[in-house]
Motif scaffolding. Structure first.
Motif, PDB file in Angstrom:
ATOM      1  N   ARG A  60       8.395  -3.923  -2.670  1.00  0.00           N
ATOM      2  CA  ARG A  60       9.728  -4.452  -2.355  1.00  0.00           C
ATOM      3  C   ARG A  60      10.670  -3.300  -2.016  1.00  0.00           C
ATOM      4  O   ARG A  60      10.712  -2.294  -2.712  1.00  0.00           O
ATOM      5  CB  ARG A  60      10.291  -5.246  -3.533  1.00  0.00           C
ATOM      6  N   SER A  61      11.453  -3.497  -0.958  1.00  0.00           N
ATOM      7  CA  SER A  61      12.281  -2.399  -0.460  1.00  0.00           C
ATOM      8  C   SER A  61      13.350  -2.933   0.476  1.00  0.00           C
ATOM      9  O   SER A  61      13.095  -3.874   1.236  1.00  0.00           O
ATOM     10  CB  SER A  61      11.402  -1.394   0.298  1.00  0.00           C
ATOM     11  N   GLN A  63      14.084  -1.352   2.976  1.00  0.00           N
ATOM     12  CA  GLN A  63      13.556  -0.854   4.255  1.00  0.00           C
ATOM     13  C   GLN A  63      14.535   0.088   4.958  1.00  0.00           C
ATOM     14  O   GLN A  63      14.576   0.160   6.190  1.00  0.00           O
ATOM     15  CB  GLN A  63      13.170  -2.021   5.175  1.00  0.00           C
ATOM     16  N   ASP A  77       6.742  -6.454  -0.919  1.00  0.00           N
ATOM     17  CA  ASP A  77       7.880  -6.933  -0.141  1.00  0.00           C
ATOM     18  C   ASP A  77       7.467  -8.160   0.667  1.00  0.00           C
ATOM     19  O   ASP A  77       6.391  -8.158   1.286  1.00  0.00           O
ATOM     20  CB  ASP A  77       8.373  -5.835   0.811  1.00  0.00           C
TER      21      ASP A  77
END
Length: 574
Positions: A60-61, A63, A77
């Motif tokens: 999860r990020s 980005q 993610d």
């Protein structure tokens, strides 16, 4: 102590394949690659013969830096899929005899990670000391120019310090302002990282590629560095291979890897590492990591203005660098071998010829690299001879490093737009991030939608389907190189000796194990090369060098003349 045939770890015979998930294969038409897309292309990887698949971050990020800014270390993610998708991919790889290595990014987190959100919430937060918080310079107000705690220059331009308006303090980020550095001096941080790593290994992951792992230990006094970019200084001496980094890695080994070592692979990305430090990181007796990525050879074409000011490669410089690392890690430690990755432009455009001799130079450079002593890494599309993107406009680029470079250069007036475009075309990280070219269809078989980054127009000619159909292709040559490493102990473990160190056209060396020896000779140019190896490898009675094991060109050619971008691997026994 050097490895022998009897005690050599499995990874001395292995080849690792790096997948940049965003650009590998899209399964749902949203224009971004994903885990199910990777799973759908495992036949390609199995046929190539690779032993390990290394995934760039899929956690999860937000980005901000394409996943290298992690907000949850123990989830996938949604842009890439789910944990269940990842479990299925791990199972499918294991069923085919391949391993999965995850990217481990623990020098920093995202500023949206709960650890940092809590750390930022108050100067009295229990997690305040999980990151590097400092007040402004003495006598200066927060936000005042020059008030930053140090003058360090970020890898992504500007200061390494970001002001938190609420507290009036600054936090350290060696990379993007959305990537605050973890404070490894705090034992709670280290234990949280180790627990996360054990969780992934228990889930079936087979090791880690550790992002900028030699930057985790900082000089806690945080002194200024010499000014190198406007008002900003080079602080690298105070955080590269820092004072406690070996202590931290040995602790990590004890806490995470003890009892699991035989089946795992650990590789540290170590920008700025010296050969002496690399021996310490990779000496098996020290129990730190199996191998490291060093960056000397991919800095040889950087000009006075840095990576975006490239100059032509001198082959003698490459020989000096590779030769020094081969000799330096011969008796202790291990080399990682690579040309391409998600941070480097495509080697066939960089050091080869991506026009007339694209196929030949891609095969020649692959042969040169893979026959060295070390573990080779193949970056997605490299096995197809994929080239740089050849973008011509700023709005075609997505990479934060490239865009920040343009903004800073314009602000300082250090380059024209024409110069900036030329620098990006040669060296931008986006050159490696265009989607993998699977076929000649409109989006190269990567997606049914609009790709997040434009597909290279040359995918009509350069693609996996075309390579598969051509027995003389780059793809089939990579398969033969990987098979040779699996089958021949000389390739995996033989001693290395450089030949013709001052020749600017021909790269030649030998690999020797007992009475068995291989000669590798590569013409790194678009002109014929007549080669005299002298006493290093005398010509045989027939005028040639011996039994041809592997070559890049059809037909025998003249015995000691290499055609443009020709490489030969020759065996002589006894």
């Amino acid at each position: 102590m050097a490895f022998t045939v009897e005690d050599a770890p499995w990874w001395t015979r292995a080849t690792v394949y790096q997948v940049y998930p965003r650009s590998f294969q899209d399964s749902d038409g949203d224009g971004v690659g994903d885990l199910r897309g990777i799973a759908s292309r495992l036949d390609h990887l199995e046929a190539l013969g690779v032993d390990v698949v290394w995934l760039s971050p899929i956690y999860r990020s937000p980005q901000d830096d394409n996943g290298y800014d992690i907000s949850d270390y123990q989830d996938v993610d949604p842009v890439f899929g789910t944990l269940e998708d990842l479990d299925e991919l791990i199972g499918a790889l294991h069923a085919r005899g391949m391993k999965l290595v995850m990217d481990l990014v623990v020098n920093h987190t995202s500023d949206e990670h709960p650890w940092f959100v809590e750390s930022r919430s108050s100067v009295d937060s229990p997690k305040r000391d999980w990151y590097w918080w400092r007040p402004p310079r003495e006598g200066m107000a927060p936000g005042q120019p020059g008030a930053e705690p140090t003058n360090w220059h970020s890898f992504f331009s500007g200061s390494t310090w970001e002001l938190d308006e609420a507290s009036g303090e600054y936090y350290l980020h060696l990379f993007s302002r959305k990537q605050p550095d973890l404070n490894w001096e705090n034992p709670e941080v280290r234990q949280a990282v180790y627990a996360m790593m054990r969780w992934w290994l228990d889930r079936g992951v087979d090791g880690f590629r550790m992002d900028v792992i030699n930057l985790i230990s900082k000089n806690t006094s945080l002194p200024d560095g010499p000014v190198v970019a406007g008002v900003w200084g080079d602080g690298s001496a105070h955080y590269t291979d820092g004072p406690r980094v070996h202590e931290f890695l040995q602790e990590m080994h004890r806490e995470v890897f003890d009892g699991r070592e035989g089946a795992l692979l650990t590789v540290g990305e170590t920008p700025g590492v010296t050969l002496e430090e690399a021996r310490r990181y990779t000496d098996p007796a020290r129990r730190e990591v199996d191998m490291v990525f060093q960056f000397e050879h991919v800095g040889l074409d950087h000009g006075p203005g840095g990576k975006f000011d490239p100059r032509p490669l001198r082959l003698t410089d490459l020989k000096a660098t590779f030769g020094r690392w081969q000799a330096g890690l011969a008796d202790a430690g291990w080399n990682s071998l690579y040309w391409d990755n998600h941070d480097q432009p495509r080697v066939v455009s960089r050091f080869g010829d991506d026009g007339r001799y694209r196929r030949e130079s891609a095969k020649a450079l692959a042969t040169l690299l893979h026959l060295h002593r070390g573990t080779p890494y193949v970056y997605q599309g490299e096995e197809l001879g994929m080239t740089n993107a050849h973008f011509t406009r700023f709005d075609q680029y997505r990479d934060i490093e490239s865009l920040n470079h343009v903004a800073q250069s314009r602000a300082l007036g250090t380059a024209t737009d024409e110069q900036l475009l030329a620098g990006l075309a040669a060296m931008s990280r986006d050159n490696a991030r265009t989607p993998v070219q699977w076929d000649g269809s409109p989006q190269a078989g990567f997606t049914t939608g609009t790709p997040w980054l434009a597909v290279n127009p040359n995918h009509v000619e350069v693609n996996a389907a075309a390579e598969q159909a051509d027995p003389a292709s780059v793809l089939h040559h990579y398969r033969r190189l990987i098979a040779l490493r699996h089958a021949d102990p000389v390739v995996a473990l033989g001693d290395f000796t450089m030949l013709l160190p001052r020749d600017e056209q021909v790269y030649a060396f030998t690999r020797t194990l007992g009475d068995d020896a291989l000669l590798v000779v590569v013409n790194v140019s678009g002109e014929d090369a007549r080669v005299d190896l002298g006493d290093g490898w005398p010509a045989a009675a027939d005028g040639g060098w011996g039994e041809l094991v592997l070559g890049t060109h059809d037909g025998p050619g003249e015995p000691t003349v290499l055609r443009p971008w020709e490489a030969r691997v020759v065996r002589r026994r006894g």
